[in-house]
Design an enzyme around this catalytic site. Structure first.
Site, PDB file in Angstrom:
ATOM      1  N   LYS A 128       0.824  -1.208   0.000  1.00 33.72           N
ATOM      2  CA  LYS A 128       0.000   0.000   0.000  1.00 33.72           C
ATOM      3  C   LYS A 128       0.854   1.251   0.000  1.00 33.72           C
ATOM      4  CE  LYS A 128      -4.207  -1.806   2.144  1.00 33.72           C
ATOM      5  NZ  LYS A 128      -5.022  -1.826   3.349  1.00 33.72           N
ATOM      6  N   LYS A 220      -5.475 -10.413  -6.338  1.00 34.02           N
ATOM      7  CA  LYS A 220      -6.556 -10.601  -5.361  1.00 34.02           C
ATOM      8  C   LYS A 220      -7.759  -9.706  -5.694  1.00 34.02           C
ATOM      9  CE  LYS A 220      -6.245  -8.519  -1.349  1.00 34.02           C
ATOM     10  NZ  LYS A 220      -5.920  -8.080   0.022  1.00 34.02           N
ATOM     11  N   LYS A 223     -11.190  -4.328  -2.752  1.00 31.58           N
ATOM     12  CA  LYS A 223     -11.957  -3.094  -2.926  1.00 31.58           C
ATOM     13  C   LYS A 223     -11.061  -1.929  -3.337  1.00 31.58           C
ATOM     14  CE  LYS A 223     -12.209  -3.429   2.028  1.00 31.58           C
ATOM     15  NZ  LYS A 223     -13.050  -4.028   3.045  1.00 31.58           N
TER      16      LYS A 223
HETATM   17  P1  TYM Z   1     -10.592  -6.321   5.118  1.00 35.61           P
HETATM   18  O1  TYM Z   1     -11.774  -5.476   5.395  1.00 35.61           O
HETATM   19  O2  TYM Z   1      -9.612  -5.834   4.121  1.00 35.61           O
HETATM   20  O3  TYM Z   1     -11.040  -7.778   4.704  1.00 35.61           O
HETATM   21  C1  TYM Z   1     -12.015  -8.483   5.440  1.00 35.61           C
HETATM   22  C2  TYM Z   1     -11.795  -9.977   5.300  1.00 35.61           C
HETATM   23  O4  TYM Z   1     -11.953 -10.405   3.932  1.00 35.61           O
HETATM   24  C3  TYM Z   1     -10.838 -11.196   3.561  1.00 35.61           C
HETATM   25  N1  TYM Z   1     -10.592 -11.000   2.121  1.00 35.61           N
HETATM   26  C4  TYM Z   1     -10.495 -11.988   1.207  1.00 35.61           C
HETATM   27  N2  TYM Z   1     -10.589 -13.323   1.331  1.00 35.61           N
HETATM   28  C5  TYM Z   1     -10.458 -14.062   0.185  1.00 35.61           C
HETATM   29  N3  TYM Z   1     -10.257 -13.518  -1.045  1.00 35.61           N
HETATM   30  C6  TYM Z   1     -10.148 -12.175  -1.193  1.00 35.61           C
HETATM   31  N4  TYM Z   1      -9.958 -11.652  -2.397  1.00 35.61           N
HETATM   32  C7  TYM Z   1     -10.270 -11.347  -0.034  1.00 35.61           C
HETATM   33  N5  TYM Z   1     -10.229 -10.009   0.164  1.00 35.61           N
HETATM   34  C8  TYM Z   1     -10.423  -9.815   1.487  1.00 35.61           C
HETATM   35  C9  TYM Z   1      -9.689 -10.681   4.415  1.00 35.61           C
HETATM   36  O5  TYM Z   1      -8.671 -11.641   4.530  1.00 35.61           O
HETATM   37  C10 TYM Z   1     -10.396 -10.414   5.729  1.00 35.61           C
HETATM   38  O6  TYM Z   1     -10.491 -11.595   6.505  1.00 35.61           O
HETATM   39  N6  TYM Z   1      -6.954  -6.391   8.395  1.00 35.61           N
HETATM   40  C11 TYM Z   1      -8.296  -6.975   8.277  1.00 35.61           C
HETATM   41  C12 TYM Z   1      -9.291  -6.315   9.197  1.00 35.61           C
HETATM   42  C13 TYM Z   1      -9.073  -6.567  10.653  1.00 35.61           C
HETATM   43  C14 TYM Z   1      -9.092  -7.808  11.330  1.00 35.61           C
HETATM   44  C15 TYM Z   1      -8.909  -7.514  12.706  1.00 35.61           C
HETATM   45  C16 TYM Z   1      -9.281  -9.127  10.913  1.00 35.61           C
HETATM   46  C17 TYM Z   1      -8.838  -5.596  11.590  1.00 35.61           C
HETATM   47  N7  TYM Z   1      -8.753  -6.181  12.832  1.00 35.61           N
HETATM   48  C18 TYM Z   1      -8.863  -8.522  13.680  1.00 35.61           C
HETATM   49  C19 TYM Z   1      -9.233 -10.133  11.901  1.00 35.61           C
HETATM   50  C20 TYM Z   1      -9.032  -9.833  13.242  1.00 35.61           C
HETATM   51  C21 TYM Z   1      -8.714  -6.890   6.814  1.00 35.61           C
HETATM   52  O7  TYM Z   1      -7.994  -7.185   5.947  1.00 35.61           O
HETATM   53  O8  TYM Z   1      -9.944  -6.482   6.545  1.00 35.61           O
END
Ligand code: TYM
Length: 358
Positions: A128, A220, A223
């Protein structure tokens, strides 16, 4: 809404109910298919077998530039989607991260245990920040994984909560490194200040852990990075949703076979199909032998529509009743705060902060 969570159906061998914690950012107007298959579906099923805590991580969402009114709206839309997918506020604690200030407090303590180089090695930060350049990269983005570690460790079951106490974190593959850092920080804290945190376990679904972009099947689905044509939103209208799947990049040839290297596009669609229908990839390959890509995509589009249409309709209904969403969140914040406050009392004491009453 009852006050106490009903007892989850499954306890582990020691009689303790394992705990689950996960989070999602409110950074888009809709969740997408990758979020759903990589994480959210597991959130829903795990509420029946775990003591469940799920948060919409708005503190993480401000690590990139944001508009306040948009953030507020997206946070509500996020909560509505989670409920529409089947999270039940009586069985799972659904809350917004910023409503439980202990998340930021523990993040500070953990940031004082994290090496600068260690944080700099996080690949999501490197990706990022290299896109945004140093001028556009905030310190908050740098410390993002430490806040995530705090989100998780705050809900670490207490020693008295059973010998087999476990803390599971359902996430997609892209979060593996952040989970590793969380385990390292938990171990470091325990080593320096005494046994406090359990080591959380990543719960990454086989097969659907990395759903890729429909137009760039090597990247991947994301968003922030995907073009609108490459991403399937949960709240998407049926027409565009069908079109995107019909136009998904496939590969030369016409056989529906799984081959990560030579047929990344078809392989991604097979993974999606298999995860949504619960059919093995081998069975799907047999079903579509000789049928060509057209029929395969048409059936997949129908499957995606059948999955997301009811979720979209329920989300829109829930958004019509903001007072109900606010009640769910107040209830969730109350329950999450009880656990978070207990953990922070222990942490403050172990770290050496003087208590208010002492
Ligand atoms: P975020 O909002 O980016 O993603 C939310 C969840 O979706 C999963 N994900 C995917 N899984 C499979 N294929 C994809 N293309 C894909 N894109 C997204 C992510 O792995 C995630 O599980 N950093 C975290 C947010 C967070 C969090 C936490 C997660 C903050 N605190 C504590 C677990 C525990 C995240 O990436 O969110």
């Amino acid at each position: 809404m009852s006050e106490a969570p009903s007892t989850p159906a499954a306890a582990d061998a020691a009689g303790a109910v394992p705990r689950v914690l996960s989070g999602i950012q409110p950074t888009a107007d809709s969740f997408h298919l990758g979020n759903y298959l990589g994480a959210l579906r597991q959130w829903v099923s795990m509420q029946d077998t775990h003591d469940a805590y799920y948060c919409v991580v708005d503190l993480h969402a401000i690590t990139i530039e944001h508009d306040p009114a948009t953030l507020r709206r997206r946070t509500k839309v996020a909560v509505a989607q989670l409920l529409a997918m089947g999270l039940d506020p009586d069985r799972a604690t659904v809350f917004v991260q910023s409503q439980v200030p202990e998340h930021a407090e523990l993040a500070w303590v953990l940031s004082c245990l994290t090496g600068f180089g260690e944080a700099g090695r996080m690949t999501q930060f490197k990706d990022k920040s290299s896109k945004q350049g140093t001028g556009g990269t905030t310190v908050g983005l740098f410390t993002y994984p430490i806040l995530q570690a705090a989100d998780i460790l705050l809900y670490s079951p207490e020693p008295g909560e059973g010998e087999g106490r476990a803390l599971r974190v359902p996430v997609g593959e892209d979060q593996r490194q952040h989970l590793e850092l969380t385990r390292t920080l938990a171990q470091r804290f325990n080593h320096r200040f005494g046994e406090t945190f359990v080591l959380p376990e990543a719960h990454i679904p086989p097969g659907a852990a990395k759903i890729t972009d429909l137009q760039e099947p090597d990247a991947k689905m994301s968003k922030s990075a995907s073009s609108p044509q490459g991403i399937i939103d949960v709240l998407e209208e049926p027409g565009p949703m069908r079109k995107k799947i019909m136009r998904a990049v496939t590969d030369t040839g016409s056989e529906v076979v799984y081959d990560e290297e030579k047929k990344a596009g078809v392989t991604n669609l097979l993974r999606i199909y298999s995860a949504l229908e619960g059919t093995s990839v081998a069975d799907l390959e047999r079903r579509y032998e000789g049928a060509g890509y057209g029929q395969f995509k048409k059936d997949l589009a129908q499957l995606v529509l059948d999955t997301f249409t009811p979720i979209r309709e329920r989300t829109l209904k829930l958004l019509d009743d903001e007072a109900r969403l606010d009640r769910v969140l107040a209830h969730g914040a109350g329950r999450a705060s009880e656990v978070a406050a207990r953990t922070m009392d222990v942490v403050r004491d172990r770290v050496g902060f003087v208590g208010r009453g002492s």
